[in-house]
Design a protein around this motif. Sequence first.
Motif, mmCIF file in Angstrom:
data_model
loop_
_atom_site.group_PDB
_atom_site.id
_atom_site.type_symbol
_atom_site.label_atom_id
_atom_site.label_comp_id
_atom_site.label_asym_id
_atom_site.label_seq_id
_atom_site.Cartn_x
_atom_site.Cartn_y
_atom_site.Cartn_z
ATOM 1 N N ARG A 28 18.312 41.219 -5.467
ATOM 2 C CA ARG A 28 17.552 42.297 -5.168
ATOM 3 C C ARG A 28 16.360 42.012 -5.891
ATOM 4 N NH1 ARG A 28 19.122 46.725 -2.485
ATOM 5 N NH2 ARG A 28 17.468 47.800 -3.410
ATOM 6 N N GLU A 33 18.573 48.792 -9.052
ATOM 7 C CA GLU A 33 19.415 47.648 -9.441
ATOM 8 C C GLU A 33 18.604 46.442 -9.175
ATOM 9 O OE1 GLU A 33 23.732 48.503 -10.467
ATOM 10 O OE2 GLU A 33 23.633 48.751 -8.301
ATOM 11 N N TYR A 36 19.509 42.476 -9.576
ATOM 12 C CA TYR A 36 21.210 42.408 -9.535
ATOM 13 C C TYR A 36 21.447 41.783 -8.061
ATOM 14 C CZ TYR A 36 21.909 45.272 -13.320
ATOM 15 O OH TYR A 36 21.898 46.074 -14.797
ATOM 16 N N ASN A 38 23.812 41.613 -4.765
ATOM 17 C CA ASN A 38 24.196 42.741 -3.981
ATOM 18 C C ASN A 38 24.608 42.136 -2.738
ATOM 19 O OD1 ASN A 38 24.204 45.688 -4.079
ATOM 20 N ND2 ASN A 38 22.504 45.577 -2.615
ATOM 21 N N GLN A 77 26.776 56.164 -5.825
ATOM 22 C CA GLN A 77 26.115 55.743 -6.754
ATOM 23 C C GLN A 77 25.076 56.513 -7.375
ATOM 24 O OE1 GLN A 77 27.526 52.652 -8.174
ATOM 25 N NE2 GLN A 77 28.808 52.712 -6.587
ATOM 26 N N ILE A 79 22.320 56.175 -10.043
ATOM 27 C CA ILE A 79 21.917 55.372 -10.984
ATOM 28 C C ILE A 79 20.609 55.845 -11.699
ATOM 29 C CG2 ILE A 79 20.830 52.592 -10.931
ATOM 30 C CD1 ILE A 79 22.031 52.784 -7.928
ATOM 31 N N SER A 124 25.902 44.244 -9.101
ATOM 32 C CA SER A 124 25.427 45.545 -8.990
ATOM 33 C C SER A 124 26.585 46.582 -8.761
ATOM 34 C CB SER A 124 24.535 45.950 -7.626
ATOM 35 O OG SER A 124 25.324 45.863 -6.443
ATOM 36 N N THR A 127 28.210 46.816 -5.354
ATOM 37 C CA THR A 127 28.736 45.406 -5.191
ATOM 38 C C THR A 127 30.111 45.401 -5.633
ATOM 39 O OG1 THR A 127 26.926 44.240 -4.652
ATOM 40 C CG2 THR A 127 29.013 43.045 -4.845
#
Length: 150
Positions: A28, A33, A36, A38, A77, A79, A124, A127
């Motif tokens: 990404r 994220e 990261y 993904n 999620q 974050i 991530s 993921t």
Amino acid sequence: MGKPGIDFPGLGVGLVILRDGKILLYKRVNPPEAGYWNIVGGKVDHMEPAEEAARREAEEETGLTIGRVERIGSTEQIIEADRQHWISLLYIAREVTGEPQLTEPDKLSDFGWFGLADLPEPLSAFTKAAIAALPAAERGMELDERLPPG
């Protein structure tokens, strides 16, 4: 109205693409994220069935043609670092044709096929949740030991 995931929880989809026992991951560029690795995915548009959104996002991001997809779970999620909140439906695709490409370089910087026991870092949270939702036969015992529960 605001932005999904930022001003209110967003509804997203993620698609685990498997080929020859390997998972396709993209790195990404943007939050959440950023940097990261993904699975592919994105937001569900208004009045768009989630399964169609998963296929559309995957085809846009990879250049692959996606066959049948199967729902494997969901994840939430939150974050904190990016101040984003997403609820996502997770799908798997085993029937794909073509070769993956970097079709959205403003969003994704790299990609690769990875064995489930040899995943890149950082991975991530999204993921990790998707891999944990895979059927046990595809997930494998080695991976179960690396991923946090739930």
